[in-house]
Design a protein around this motif. Structure first.
Motif, PDB file in Angstrom:
ATOM      1  N   LEU A  30      27.369   3.276  30.077  1.00 58.38           N
ATOM      2  CA  LEU A  30      26.762   3.199  28.629  1.00 58.38           C
ATOM      3  C   LEU A  30      26.632   1.572  28.415  1.00 58.38           C
ATOM      4  CD1 LEU A  30      24.444   4.175  26.961  1.00 58.38           C
ATOM      5  CD2 LEU A  30      25.940   4.274  25.008  1.00 58.38           C
ATOM      6  N   ILE A  77      21.712  11.118  26.108  1.00 61.53           N
ATOM      7  CA  ILE A  77      22.410  11.476  27.166  1.00 61.53           C
ATOM      8  C   ILE A  77      22.620  12.454  27.496  1.00 61.53           C
ATOM      9  CG2 ILE A  77      23.951  10.528  28.682  1.00 61.53           C
ATOM     10  CD1 ILE A  77      23.915   8.238  27.220  1.00 61.53           C
ATOM     11  N   ARG A 131      21.916  11.036  33.131  1.00 57.67           N
ATOM     12  CA  ARG A 131      23.295  10.290  32.648  1.00 57.67           C
ATOM     13  C   ARG A 131      23.553   9.856  34.539  1.00 57.67           C
ATOM     14  NH1 ARG A 131      26.877  14.085  30.100  1.00 57.67           N
ATOM     15  NH2 ARG A 131      28.355  12.903  31.374  1.00 57.67           N
ATOM     16  N   VAL A 158      21.771   6.380  33.238  1.00 57.73           N
ATOM     17  CA  VAL A 158      21.984   5.555  32.266  1.00 57.73           C
ATOM     18  C   VAL A 158      20.943   5.086  31.895  1.00 57.73           C
ATOM     19  CG1 VAL A 158      22.559   5.465  30.236  1.00 57.73           C
ATOM     20  CG2 VAL A 158      23.728   6.866  31.721  1.00 57.73           C
TER      21      VAL A 158
END
Length: 549
Positions: free
Chosen positions: A329, A396, A419, A422
């Motif tokens: 992320l 997510i 995911r 992302v």
């Protein structure tokens, strides 16, 4: 599109041969370190749908194997999916959603007098190494609840849909029941054992939990007993205060032999029993007040900074250390001329503590149009705070289930983020939301409304009461107080406390007996309902994948 995910290994360990017989081989496998948890395979819904063709055969077979396979199928259908609201996004079609639910109000009688509950610490100026003794009798005898005015307007309304997972969590022990031996086998997992006998609570501690997880969990149960005096049955539970589920279904060909372990989350392959997390009553170590107070603070901030005036990016702040998905992320921050529409910040907890969390206050994080939710070691307590901001949550996808996530509807309460890519998924979601502000704002408001109404403390307590009541019905023995257990009560926990701990306890204390009945527990899901939900989710994920290109 591989959005909804499915763990083939738990805590970095290989599945046993029994699990391999039930789980189809993966489409692809990736390497991962133990701290990250399990690697993720092809969409669980797609796998589950392939298995549905064999469901008739499974149900026609006999013996322990068929029971185990049936449990696994229903767990996969119900556990590794999210509710899907196709009607929330016109771009995704107009099919009526399942589980969208209308706004519910807790069943209360405004004419019922408030019945106060005694709370006395004695002389608080006196210092004593021992906590105060619990009252000789319960704060209110069981007969008191029978004297309360009956709620007006007929029977209590049905509980929210996510209450139906109570049946799912307890399914392994339906029929055979729960023996004392099964509870004792849960001890290696447990942080404490809590026994209620005759309206009094006792705890035997096996190991201390991180910070105040164990203490505030026990506090929550004590407040339930004050709120609904005489209604919490005698029971005997083992509680684990760590994160991922540990009781693997594959290890127990006879499901009723599995140890019943209460914890805050699970996944589709574990048999742990999900319970509300401690932070509903506050998390003083990180400066978080009880849920009711936080909701009011966030509501005020939502009114101060309207959605259209917020920064048009996706926001997340937290600690990525040790969690691969969070490291992924963090790569979505703007860099090298690439704009992913995300503003992501590393939380320095030492600095936050020294700064008294002035830069980390939850209401002050409601200044972005979009919020990102990402798991940590398992689920994250940040989930409910993120949803409360009136900003669309970019969720997510994760295999972990807590009581909140089980009630969320994709496209209605949140936007699913793939995911496996992302950054790309976040960029598309933000671009789409900025181009369709009315629809994006609606998602944010509906997610916020869900946590305010469907996750109010009224329903948290009702969930606890129904879960503990249904669990107690399965006990095949009369609970007794363990030899090493000590009695706990509101006074024994609150009176010795100080500082923010004391503030959280006093703010979350139930001061009056509930003047209403708990909501009515709805029935369990049927296989047909589970299949419909799985099919709808698969369809929505395919449409989002097509939109992302």
């Amino acid at each position: 599109m591989k959005n909804t995910v499915f763990p083939a290994r738990l805590s970095g360990q290989q599945d046993e041969e029994g699990a391999a017989a039930l789980v189809p081989p993966p489409v692809a496998e990736e390497k991962i370190d133990e701290e990250d948890g399990a690697p993720w395979k092809d969409g669980a819904m797609l796998l589950a749908r392939r298995w549905l063709s064999s469901l008739g055969m499974v149900l026609r077979t006999s013996g322990v194997g068929s029971v185990m396979i049936g449990l696994m199928l229903l767990a996969l259908l119900l556990g590794a999916r999210r509710w899907v609201g196709l009607d929330a996004l016109s771009i995704l079609g107009n099919t009526a959603s399942i589980g969208a639910g209308q706004r519910r109000r807790h069943h209360s009688n405004p004419m019922a007098p408030l019945l106060p509950i005694p709370f006395i610490c004695g002389n608080e100026n006196e210092t004593s190494p021992q906590p105060p003794k619990c009252p000789v009798t319960p704060a209110l005898p069981p007969s008191t609840s029978q004297l309360l005015p009956q709620p007006a307007g007929g029977p209590a309304p049905s509980c929210p849909e996510y209450f139906r997972y109570i049946h799912d969590d307890l399914r392994p022990w339906r029929g055979a029941g729960i023996t004392r031996e099964a509870v004792e086998r849960a001890r290696p997992h447990a942080y404490f054992r809590l026994v209620i006998v005759g309206g009094r609570a006792y705890v035997e501690t096996y190991q201390r939990a991180y910070q105040i997880r164990d203490l505030f969990t026990q506090w929550g149960i004590l407040q339930l007993m004050r709120r609904y005096p005489g209604r919490v049955p005698d029971l005997d539970i083992m509680f684990a205060c760590d994160d991922p589920g540990q009781v693997r279904a594959a290890d127990f060909p006879t499901p009723s032999e599995a140890p019943p372990v209460f914890r805050y989350c699970k996944d589709a392959l574990t048999l742990d029993i999900v319970f509300p997390d401690w932070s509903f009553w506050g998390w003083p170590e990180v400066g978080i007040r009880p849920w009711t107070q936080i909701l009011e603070e966030v509501r005020q901030e939502n009114e101060r900074v309207r959605w259209s005036e917020r920064q048009p990016y996706a926001f997340w702040k937290g600690s990525p250390a040790g969690y691969r998905i969070r490291h992924e992320l963090m790569r979505c921050n703007a860099s090298n001329g690439q704009e992913w529409n995300a503003r992501l910040f590393n939380q320095d907890w030492n600095h936050a503590i020294q700064n008294e969390f002035k830069d980390s206050r939850i209401p002050k994080q409601c200044t972005y149009r979009y919020k990102v939710y990402v798991e940590g070691n398992a689920w994250s307590v940040s989930e409910k705070y993120i949803l409360a901001c009136d900003s669309p949550v970019l969720f997510i996808t994760t295999p972990f289930q807590d009581i909140l996530s089980r009630g969320l509807v994709a496209g209605k309460h949140y936007w699913p983020i793939n995911r496996e890519h992302v950054c790309k998924s976040i960029k598309f979601a933000v671009d789409w939301g900025n181009e369709h502000p009315a629809q994006a704002q609606l998602i944010g408001e509906q997610g916020s409304r869900f946590v305010r109404e469907e996750m109010s403390m009224d329903y948290i307590y009702d969930y606890m009461l129904h879960l503990l009541t249904e669990y107690a019905k399965l006990l095949r023995y009369k609970p007794t107080v363990p030899e090493k257990a000590v009695e706990i009560c509101t006074e024994s926990i609150a009176c010795p406390s100080q500082g923010l701990h004391r503030d959280c306890l006093m703010d979350s204390m139930e001061k009056h007996v509930a003047g209403f009945d708990p909501c009515t527990l709805p029935p369990p899901f049927t296989v047909k309902e589970a299949k419909e939900i799985a099919d709808m989710e698969a369809e929505v994920l395919r449409k989002i994948e097509k939109m992302e290109g």
